[in-house]
Design a protein around this motif. Structure first.
Motif, PDB file in Angstrom:
ATOM      1  N   LYS A   4       0.843  -1.191   0.000  1.00 50.66           N
ATOM      2  CA  LYS A   4       0.000   0.000   0.000  1.00 50.66           C
ATOM      3  C   LYS A   4       0.875   1.236   0.000  1.00 50.66           C
ATOM      4  O   LYS A   4       1.853   1.324   0.743  1.00 50.66           O
ATOM      5  CB  LYS A   4      -0.919   0.014   1.216  1.00 50.66           C
ATOM      6  CG  LYS A   4      -1.930   1.159   1.189  1.00 50.66           C
ATOM      7  CD  LYS A   4      -2.995   1.007   2.267  1.00 50.66           C
ATOM      8  CE  LYS A   4      -4.047   2.104   2.130  1.00 50.66           C
ATOM      9  NZ  LYS A   4      -5.134   1.965   3.129  1.00 50.66           N
ATOM     10  N   ILE A   5       0.520   2.204  -0.849  1.00 57.50           N
ATOM     11  CA  ILE A   5       1.313   3.429  -0.921  1.00 57.50           C
ATOM     12  C   ILE A   5       0.409   4.652  -0.780  1.00 57.50           C
ATOM     13  O   ILE A   5      -0.791   4.602  -1.063  1.00 57.50           O
ATOM     14  CB  ILE A   5       2.110   3.531  -2.235  1.00 57.50           C
ATOM     15  CG1 ILE A   5       1.176   3.689  -3.456  1.00 57.50           C
ATOM     16  CG2 ILE A   5       3.021   2.326  -2.403  1.00 57.50           C
ATOM     17  CD1 ILE A   5       1.921   4.043  -4.738  1.00 57.50           C
ATOM     18  N   LEU A   6       1.017   5.716  -0.339  1.00 53.32           N
ATOM     19  CA  LEU A   6       0.361   7.019  -0.268  1.00 53.32           C
ATOM     20  C   LEU A   6       0.996   7.919  -1.307  1.00 53.32           C
ATOM     21  O   LEU A   6       2.221   8.104  -1.323  1.00 53.32           O
ATOM     22  CB  LEU A   6       0.529   7.632   1.119  1.00 53.32           C
ATOM     23  CG  LEU A   6       0.044   9.087   1.277  1.00 53.32           C
ATOM     24  CD1 LEU A   6      -1.456   9.193   1.031  1.00 53.32           C
ATOM     25  CD2 LEU A   6       0.405   9.628   2.661  1.00 53.32           C
ATOM     26  N   VAL A   7       0.177   8.463  -2.202  1.00 56.58           N
ATOM     27  CA  VAL A   7       0.659   9.384  -3.225  1.00 56.58           C
ATOM     28  C   VAL A   7       0.207  10.793  -2.854  1.00 56.58           C
ATOM     29  O   VAL A   7      -0.994  11.051  -2.726  1.00 56.58           O
ATOM     30  CB  VAL A   7       0.127   9.007  -4.621  1.00 56.58           C
ATOM     31  CG1 VAL A   7       0.635   9.993  -5.672  1.00 56.58           C
ATOM     32  CG2 VAL A   7       0.541   7.584  -4.978  1.00 56.58           C
ATOM     33  N   VAL A   8       1.163  11.667  -2.667  1.00 53.47           N
ATOM     34  CA  VAL A   8       0.859  13.058  -2.347  1.00 53.47           C
ATOM     35  C   VAL A   8       0.685  13.812  -3.657  1.00 53.47           C
ATOM     36  O   VAL A   8       1.620  13.930  -4.451  1.00 53.47           O
ATOM     37  CB  VAL A   8       1.990  13.699  -1.509  1.00 53.47           C
ATOM     38  CG1 VAL A   8       1.591  15.103  -1.067  1.00 53.47           C
ATOM     39  CG2 VAL A   8       2.330  12.829  -0.310  1.00 53.47           C
ATOM     40  N   GLY A   9      -0.540  14.287  -3.910  1.00 51.39           N
ATOM     41  CA  GLY A   9      -0.842  14.932  -5.178  1.00 51.39           C
ATOM     42  C   GLY A   9      -1.235  13.946  -6.252  1.00 51.39           C
ATOM     43  O   GLY A   9      -0.892  14.112  -7.424  1.00 51.39           O
ATOM     44  N   GLY A  10      -1.994  12.921  -5.876  1.00 54.61           N
ATOM     45  CA  GLY A  10      -2.353  11.863  -6.813  1.00 54.61           C
ATOM     46  C   GLY A  10      -3.305  12.280  -7.910  1.00 54.61           C
ATOM     47  O   GLY A  10      -3.508  11.517  -8.860  1.00 54.61           O
TER      48      GLY A  10
ATOM     49  N   THR B 110      -3.663   5.200  -1.876  1.00 60.57           N
ATOM     50  CA  THR B 110      -4.386   6.326  -1.295  1.00 60.57           C
ATOM     51  C   THR B 110      -3.735   7.599  -1.794  1.00 60.57           C
ATOM     52  O   THR B 110      -2.506   7.699  -1.857  1.00 60.57           O
ATOM     53  CB  THR B 110      -4.341   6.294   0.242  1.00 60.57           C
ATOM     54  OG1 THR B 110      -4.957   5.099   0.714  1.00 60.57           O
ATOM     55  CG2 THR B 110      -5.068   7.496   0.836  1.00 60.57           C
ATOM     56  N   SER B 111      -4.543   8.560  -2.173  1.00 57.66           N
ATOM     57  CA  SER B 111      -4.032   9.861  -2.612  1.00 57.66           C
ATOM     58  C   SER B 111      -4.532  10.951  -1.683  1.00 57.66           C
ATOM     59  O   SER B 111      -5.689  10.928  -1.261  1.00 57.66           O
ATOM     60  CB  SER B 111      -4.490  10.169  -4.034  1.00 57.66           C
ATOM     61  OG  SER B 111      -4.305  11.551  -4.346  1.00 57.66           O
ATOM     62  N   ILE B 112      -3.644  11.888  -1.366  1.00 52.30           N
ATOM     63  CA  ILE B 112      -4.085  13.090  -0.660  1.00 52.30           C
ATOM     64  C   ILE B 112      -3.752  14.307  -1.511  1.00 52.30           C
ATOM     65  O   ILE B 112      -2.763  14.333  -2.240  1.00 52.30           O
ATOM     66  CB  ILE B 112      -3.446  13.242   0.736  1.00 52.30           C
ATOM     67  CG1 ILE B 112      -1.917  13.406   0.638  1.00 52.30           C
ATOM     68  CG2 ILE B 112      -3.818  12.079   1.638  1.00 52.30           C
ATOM     69  CD1 ILE B 112      -1.271  13.817   1.951  1.00 52.30           C
ATOM     70  N   SER B 113      -4.627  15.285  -1.424  1.00 52.71           N
ATOM     71  CA  SER B 113      -4.418  16.555  -2.115  1.00 52.71           C
ATOM     72  C   SER B 113      -5.210  17.623  -1.382  1.00 52.71           C
ATOM     73  O   SER B 113      -6.034  17.318  -0.520  1.00 52.71           O
ATOM     74  CB  SER B 113      -4.875  16.466  -3.579  1.00 52.71           C
ATOM     75  OG  SER B 113      -6.267  16.226  -3.648  1.00 52.71           O
ATOM     76  N   SER B 114      -4.953  18.868  -1.743  1.00 51.45           N
ATOM     77  CA  SER B 114      -5.650  19.960  -1.058  1.00 51.45           C
ATOM     78  C   SER B 114      -7.142  19.960  -1.343  1.00 51.45           C
ATOM     79  O   SER B 114      -7.941  20.404  -0.527  1.00 51.45           O
ATOM     80  CB  SER B 114      -5.045  21.307  -1.478  1.00 51.45           C
ATOM     81  OG  SER B 114      -5.117  21.466  -2.891  1.00 51.45           O
ATOM     82  N   SER B 115      -7.550  19.433  -2.500  1.00 51.59           N
ATOM     83  CA  SER B 115      -8.973  19.385  -2.846  1.00 51.59           C
ATOM     84  C   SER B 115      -9.607  18.053  -2.463  1.00 51.59           C
ATOM     85  O   SER B 115     -10.809  17.991  -2.179  1.00 51.59           O
ATOM     86  CB  SER B 115      -9.167  19.617  -4.341  1.00 51.59           C
ATOM     87  OG  SER B 115      -8.668  18.519  -5.092  1.00 51.59           O
TER      88      SER B 115
END
Length: 316
Positions: free
Chosen positions: A7-13, A33-38
């Motif tokens: 499992k990976i986390l992509v910042v700005g996916g 999983t992706s995280i972004s400001s929106s």
């Protein structure tokens, strides 16, 4: 194909590079999983939602605020940080996505690189440096869930030095400063490692059509430089000699812009899917890839020869 990392986390996916990483990771059997400001799922420039998007967990979070994503970190094997900015005025990204060449040129013309009033931090400092360092600090401070015993990579999408003097020197400096700080954070923690991928021109003929022409031109240039005998002075070698022996450095930390121009002429561009594939391969614990990974290293990882013939299975 077996998963290289569970499992990976992509910042700005949901961005240009991040979405390619998400797609490639899913194809290799990973959970993403992706995280972004929106927090919004990725859409193509035409507004379409590809089928793979529904298999990603999309989360809204602020990379500068670890509390907004702290619950994710213990359960991931790796973090891939793809957030960054080429210009201090980040509106250029919208121009590129729209294929607005004149708008992009205007962004370049008004790029600005001087200090901001009132001690305000530039987008270079915030996106290229601080967001990556904060994320890395939070990642190494997280306690992995039971069963996660492999080395946990922190992959930072940096950049090759090919953009100066068109792009302000602060772009490159914040990338290098982030690499250095991340390495300082992970070097005394054997369960973590830093991987710093340095792409050149990143292109995609459909998603970023305005990148196709420059990518084609500089791909031809790189091929010519590769094929030329070493005793023939090529433009890149002349520029590099001038940049190191004649003209002064750009700053006390950065060589002359002529060195950057030499790199541009001799370094092949990279398709965004090939970049994403190289990133995913770097997550393989069996390969123990760490440190700086340049364009030629990435081409070797994915089986792409220097003449351009593809042995890779990447979807281009």
């Amino acid at each position: 194909m077996s998963a290289l990392s569970q499992k990976i986390l992509v910042v700005g996916g949901n961005g240009f590079v991040g979405s390619a990483v998400c797609k490639m990771a899913l194809a290799r059997g990973m959970e993403v999983t992706s995280i972004s400001s929106s927090g919004k799922p990725y859409k193509t420039p035409q507004g379409h939602t590809p089928a793979w998007v529904e298999r990603v967990e999309w989360r809204k979070a602020d990379a500068m605020n670890p509390e907004s994503y702290a619950d994710i970190l213990p359960g991931v094997d790796a973090v891939v940080h793809t957030v960054g900015t080429l210009l201090d005025n980040t509106q250029y990204k919208q121009r590129m996505q729209e294929g607005d060449i004149m708008g992009f040129i205007k962004s370049l013309a008004g790029r600005g690189s001087g200090p901001l009033a009132g001690g305000q931090r530039s987008a270079y400092d915030t996106l290229n440096y601080e967001s990556a360092v904060r994320m890395c600090e939070a990642f190494v401070a997280s306690q992995p869930v039971s069963g996660l015993t492999r080395v946990r990579p922190f992959v930072y999408v940096s950049a090759e030095d090919i953009n100066r003097p068109i792009i302000p020197v602060r772009y490159l400096e914040t990338k290098r400063e982030a690499e250095k700080r991340i390495e300082e954070i992970v070097q005394d923690r054997p369960q973590y490692k830093g991987v710093y991928v340095r792409p050149s021109i990143i292109y995609h003929p459909h998603i970023r059509p305005m990148t196709t022409i420059p990518a084609t031109i500089f791909d031809v240039s790189a091929r010519i430089h590769d094929a030329a005998p070493s005793y023939i002075p090529m433009p890149s070698s002349v520029l590099r000699w001038l940049g190191t022996s004649v003209l002064p450095n750009a700053t006390d930390k950065t060589p002359s812009a002529l060195n950057s121009m030499a790199n541009l002429l001799s370094t092949p561009p990279i398709h965004v899917d090939h970049l994403a594939e190289a990133i995913c391969i770097s997550l393989d614990p069996a390969k123990d890839i760490r440190g700086v990974v340049g364009v030629r290293d990435m081409r070797q990882l994915i089986g792409l020869s220097q003449t351009g013939s593809e042995e890779s299975t990447a979807n281009t």
